[in-house]
Design an enzyme around this catalytic site. Structure first.
Site, mmCIF file in Angstrom:
data_model
loop_
_atom_site.group_PDB
_atom_site.id
_atom_site.type_symbol
_atom_site.label_atom_id
_atom_site.label_comp_id
_atom_site.label_asym_id
_atom_site.label_seq_id
_atom_site.Cartn_x
_atom_site.Cartn_y
_atom_site.Cartn_z
ATOM 1 N N GLU A 16 2.292 -9.360 -139.146
ATOM 2 C CA GLU A 16 0.988 -10.035 -139.220
ATOM 3 C C GLU A 16 -0.044 -9.314 -138.357
ATOM 4 O OE1 GLU A 16 -1.098 -12.031 -140.261
ATOM 5 O OE2 GLU A 16 -0.224 -13.756 -141.281
ATOM 6 N N ARG A 99 1.359 -23.329 -132.526
ATOM 7 C CA ARG A 99 1.093 -22.026 -131.909
ATOM 8 C C ARG A 99 -0.152 -21.433 -132.527
ATOM 9 N NH1 ARG A 99 1.873 -18.105 -135.609
ATOM 10 N NH2 ARG A 99 3.526 -18.292 -137.174
ATOM 11 N N ASN A 101 -2.182 -18.742 -134.587
ATOM 12 C CA ASN A 101 -1.881 -17.900 -135.739
ATOM 13 C C ASN A 101 -2.919 -16.774 -135.787
ATOM 14 O OD1 ASN A 101 -0.081 -17.432 -137.916
ATOM 15 N ND2 ASN A 101 -1.620 -18.144 -139.359
ATOM 16 N N GLU A 119 2.325 -30.630 -139.073
ATOM 17 C CA GLU A 119 1.706 -31.817 -139.670
ATOM 18 C C GLU A 119 0.397 -31.431 -140.334
ATOM 19 O OE1 GLU A 119 3.282 -34.680 -139.634
ATOM 20 O OE2 GLU A 119 4.899 -33.876 -138.375
ATOM 21 N N ASN A 145 -5.898 -19.270 -140.710
ATOM 22 C CA ASN A 145 -5.563 -17.908 -141.120
ATOM 23 C C ASN A 145 -6.789 -17.009 -141.154
ATOM 24 O OD1 ASN A 145 -3.178 -16.389 -141.610
ATOM 25 N ND2 ASN A 145 -2.413 -18.072 -142.863
ATOM 26 N N ASP A 195 -3.754 -15.743 -147.160
ATOM 27 C CA ASP A 195 -3.273 -15.568 -145.784
ATOM 28 C C ASP A 195 -4.333 -14.818 -144.984
ATOM 29 O OD1 ASP A 195 -1.630 -14.979 -143.480
ATOM 30 O OD2 ASP A 195 0.139 -15.261 -144.718
#
Length: 289
Positions: A16, A99, A101, A119, A145, A195
């Site tokens: 990533e 966390r 991203n 969630e 993202n 993404d």
């Protein structure tokens, strides 16, 4: 056919966050699940791996040297020489299942990054200012993202993956405020989930599609799908422009949760890919804090 080629077969669990350092002619990216930062200079055969004590979702260059990281437990500075981590702040200390991203600096050196939550709507989008104060921009996020700013620095493009759309916000350069979020691209069914994302010198967006084996180029003003880059790995996670002329599109991929049968079909999953485009990207911004 427009196909990307694998340049590093790293078999990352979750590659990533690629960032091109134009001054060093070096590409940085991460394997989130592997807790690794990779750095590859274009005159080297193999990338260097920095191993970290927790997951790192995103990184950026820092003007004062080293890197800024968005990790499991907030924002950190990373010294490449000593490999020391210095904690800055954690805006979600009461959310151990979340966390950071994706994240990037804006045109004036602030850092924007969002979290991801198990969630629906449980995560949020933040801004780390150059004085190291953190501000919550908005909530209701599930998997924060892709990010990109347009050429005239008036718009922020943003992806919350499960929404299957790209949003555009009014962006105020002086204050860093974002407002008036609207949908500018609705992702067609059957091509995976949006993404990571980058932008080129013509203000067109390049979007990685997780589960889709492609990167798509889109016009955010019309929503038109302009070009498709095939990637021989289904879990395409992000992309950025690099190389001496900023015309090489570097593409990260993952192999998490793929079965042995899947991996027989896509043995290069988790690798770093490259594709030579006919358009330039924009240089990555740097964190000025």
């Amino acid at each position: 056919m427009n196909s990307a080629r694998c340049i590093h077969d790293l078999k990352s669990s979750l590659g990533e966050g690629p960032v091109w350092n134009h001054g060093e002619q070096a590409l940085y990216w991460v394997d989130i699940n592997g807790q690794i930062i990779y750095k590859w200079q274009s005159d080297e055969e193999e990338p260097h791996a920095y191993h970290l004590p927790e997951k790192v979702g995103c990184l950026s260059m820092r003007e004062r040297g080293g890197l800024l990281l968005g990790m499991e437990n907030g924002f950190f500075f990373f010294d490449e020489t000593t490999e020391a981590l210095t904690a800055i702040t954690d805006p979600e200390p009461d959310q151990p299942d979340q966390r950071f991203n994706d994240g990037k600096p804006d045109p004036v050196g602030r850092f924007y990054a969002g979290t991801m939550s198990p969630e629906k709507g449980g995560a949020a989008f933040y801004r780390l200012d150059t004085d190291l104060e953190v501000k919550r921009m908005f909530g209701g996020v599930t998997t924060s993202n892709g990010l990109a700013w347009n050429l005239d620095e008036t718009k922020l493009y943003y992806i919350d993956t499960p929404t299957k759309k790209v949003s555009v916000f009014d962006y105020e350069r002086s204050s860093g405020v974002v407002s008036n979020g609207q949908t500018c691209i609705t992702v067609p069914e059957g091509i995976g989930k949006p993404d990571g994302m980058t932008i080129d010198e013509e203000d067109m967006l390049w979007i990685a599609f997780f589960g889709g084996s492609i990167v798509g180029r889109f016009n955010p003003d019309t929503g038109e799908w302009l070009e498709t880059i095939d990637v021989p790995a289904s879990q395409v996670t992000s992309c950025t422009f690099g190389g001496p002329d900023l015309k090489t599109l570097y593409i990260t991929t993952a192999r998490k949760n793929l079965t042995a049968t899947d991996l027989e079909k896509e043995p290069l999953a988790g690798g770093l890919f490259a594709y030579e485009t006919n358009v330039r990207g924009l240089p990555a911004y740097t964190f000025l804090g």
